[in-house]
Scaffold this active site. Structure first.
Site, PDB file in Angstrom:
ATOM      1  N   ASP A  56       0.798  -1.279   0.134  1.00  0.00           N
ATOM      2  CA  ASP A  56       0.060   0.196  -0.019  1.00  0.00           C
ATOM      3  C   ASP A  56       0.912   1.181   0.216  1.00  0.00           C
ATOM      4  OD1 ASP A  56      -3.471   1.056   1.138  1.00  0.00           O
ATOM      5  OD2 ASP A  56      -1.483   2.097   2.139  1.00  0.00           O
ATOM      6  N   TYR A 114       2.692   9.570  -0.086  1.00  0.00           N
ATOM      7  CA  TYR A 114       3.905   9.179   0.019  1.00  0.00           C
ATOM      8  C   TYR A 114       5.894   8.829  -0.479  1.00  0.00           C
ATOM      9  CZ  TYR A 114       0.768   6.695   2.470  1.00  0.00           C
ATOM     10  OH  TYR A 114      -0.779   5.988   3.169  1.00  0.00           O
ATOM     11  N   LYS A 133      -2.467   6.005  -4.711  1.00  0.00           N
ATOM     12  CA  LYS A 133      -4.270   7.159  -4.308  1.00  0.00           C
ATOM     13  C   LYS A 133      -3.862   8.407  -4.820  1.00  0.00           C
ATOM     14  CE  LYS A 133      -3.917   4.939   0.507  1.00  0.00           C
ATOM     15  NZ  LYS A 133      -1.990   4.475   1.032  1.00  0.00           N
ATOM     16  N   HIS A 137      -7.339   9.621  -1.994  1.00  0.00           N
ATOM     17  CA  HIS A 137      -6.554   8.949  -0.500  1.00  0.00           C
ATOM     18  C   HIS A 137      -7.188  10.011   0.862  1.00  0.00           C
ATOM     19  CE1 HIS A 137      -2.750   9.118   0.889  1.00  0.00           C
ATOM     20  NE2 HIS A 137      -3.168   9.454   1.699  1.00  0.00           N
ATOM     21  N   VAL A 148       9.917  -1.222   8.791  1.00  0.00           N
ATOM     22  CA  VAL A 148      11.097  -1.257   7.832  1.00  0.00           C
ATOM     23  C   VAL A 148      12.100  -2.170   8.550  1.00  0.00           C
ATOM     24  CG1 VAL A 148      10.896   0.894   6.549  1.00  0.00           C
ATOM     25  CG2 VAL A 148      11.716   0.953   8.556  1.00  0.00           C
ATOM     26  N   ARG A 156      10.307  -6.926  12.103  1.00  0.00           N
ATOM     27  CA  ARG A 156       8.837  -6.784  12.202  1.00  0.00           C
ATOM     28  C   ARG A 156       7.873  -7.002  11.364  1.00  0.00           C
ATOM     29  NH1 ARG A 156       8.835  -1.017  15.490  1.00  0.00           N
ATOM     30  NH2 ARG A 156       9.491  -1.875  17.756  1.00  0.00           N
ATOM     31  N   ASN A 159       4.592  -9.025  11.613  1.00  0.00           N
ATOM     32  CA  ASN A 159       3.187  -8.511  11.390  1.00  0.00           C
ATOM     33  C   ASN A 159       2.392  -9.275  10.201  1.00  0.00           C
ATOM     34  OD1 ASN A 159       3.678  -6.623  13.180  1.00  0.00           O
ATOM     35  ND2 ASN A 159       4.746  -5.129  11.646  1.00  0.00           N
TER      36      ASN A 159
END
Ligand code: NAD
Length: 279
Positions: free
Chosen positions: A49, A54, A79, A112, A236, A240, A244
């Protein structure tokens, strides 16, 4: 590593399949995005995503291409930013995103924010419908839309968004909005599904985590999955990123789900969608 085949798939109202877990890359610098995307894909993620805002669509595209996974097995969301709303501007901005990503099509394109003060989201939506008809976007949805905005799109265009990506985490559970999504056949996608990591030290969460031998982050993500929500946690940090998506070796029971439901305080981290109109 989690095999990609273990991640549940949700079929959207237009028949397009979306993996229920994806990687979010907000605040990931363009130079770091390719490595994060590759790490995620190796760990079993197939959905990424991003957004024009970004400033990392280029890095995301590099990561997708260098992953070695065929394009058709990947699910890419981007988006449209607020300043590009309007029929012509939206189509132009979409092509710029596609160029930066280096792709021929995106899987999901989202408005967005509704930015109701501009009052261009209906025209923008008509541009999205045209992009889908051209085969450049497989599925079209929105983000941060309130029930009034959703109903207006449906009433004025007859086309219901497949997804509404909204702020949703244990402290802000959005029960009313989720009920509207269920009524309209819209999939709920949670942004900041971990509450940006801020409530992971909550003792009640830690107790559930200890009982299952997992982390608080895994408990929160599992809670989302059991509610039927699509999640896009951001990290990052390779360990993790792996953690996740490692969500399939345990299950929360009704008592665990109730513990998390009780954490709702109606507190947003982000701006209210009725008011936000940053250009
Ligand atoms: P998030 O809830 O995913 O939290 C991310 C933060 O939680 C990380 O920066 C890190 O500090 C921490 N974290 C991550 N994994 C962890 C773990 N296993 N253990 C402990 N801490 C951990 O927050 P987010 O980045 O705001 O949201 C996720 C994604 O949602 C974004 O990257 C973006 O793609 C999307 N998003 C969309 C909108 C929108 O308006 N549509 C707004 C915000 C975010």
């Amino acid at each position: 590593m989690t095999p990609a085949t273990e991640v549940p798939i949700r079929t959207l109202s237009d028949g397009v399949d979306i993996p229920q877990v994806g990687l979010g890359v907000w605040q990931v610098p363009d130079d770091d995005a390719a490595a994060a995307v590759r790490t995620a894909i190796t760990a079993g993620y197939r959905s990424i995503d991003t957004a024009a805002a970004y400033n990392n669509e280029g890095g995301v595209g590099d990561g997708l291409r260098s992953s070695g996974v065929p394009r058709e097995e990947l699910f890419v969301t981007t988006k449209l930013w607020n300043s590009e709303q309007g029929f012509d501007a939206a189509a132009e901005a979409f092509h710029a995103s596609l160029d930066r990503l280096g792709l021929d099509y995106v899987d999901l394109y989202l408005i967005h924010w509704p930015t109701p003060a501009r009052d261009r989201y209906v025209d923008t939506w008509r541009a999205f419908v045209a992009l889908r008809a051209e085969g450049l976007v497989r599925s079209i949805g929105v983000s941060n839309f309130q029930p009034t905005h959703l109903r207006r799109l449906v009433d004025e265009t007859g086309v219901t968004p497949t997804v509404n990506q909204v702020e949703l985490h244990p402290r802000f559970q959005q029960a009313e909005l989720r009920a509207v999504h269920a009524e309209l056949g819209i999939a709920t996608e949670a942004w900041s599904p971990l509450g940006q990591g801020r409530s992971l030290g909550e003792p009640a969460l830690l107790a559930v985590a200890a009982r299952h031998g997992v982390s608080a982050a895994q408990v929160v993500l599992r809670w989302h999955l059991q509610l039927g929500t699509v999640v896009i946690p951001k990290s990052v940090t390779p360990a993790r990123i792996v953690e996740n998506i490692d969500l399939f070796g345990f299950e929360l029971d009704a008592a665990d789900m109730a513990v998390i439901s009780a954490l709702d305080s109606g507190t947003r981290l982000g701006p209210h969608p009725d008011e936000f109109s940053m250009a």
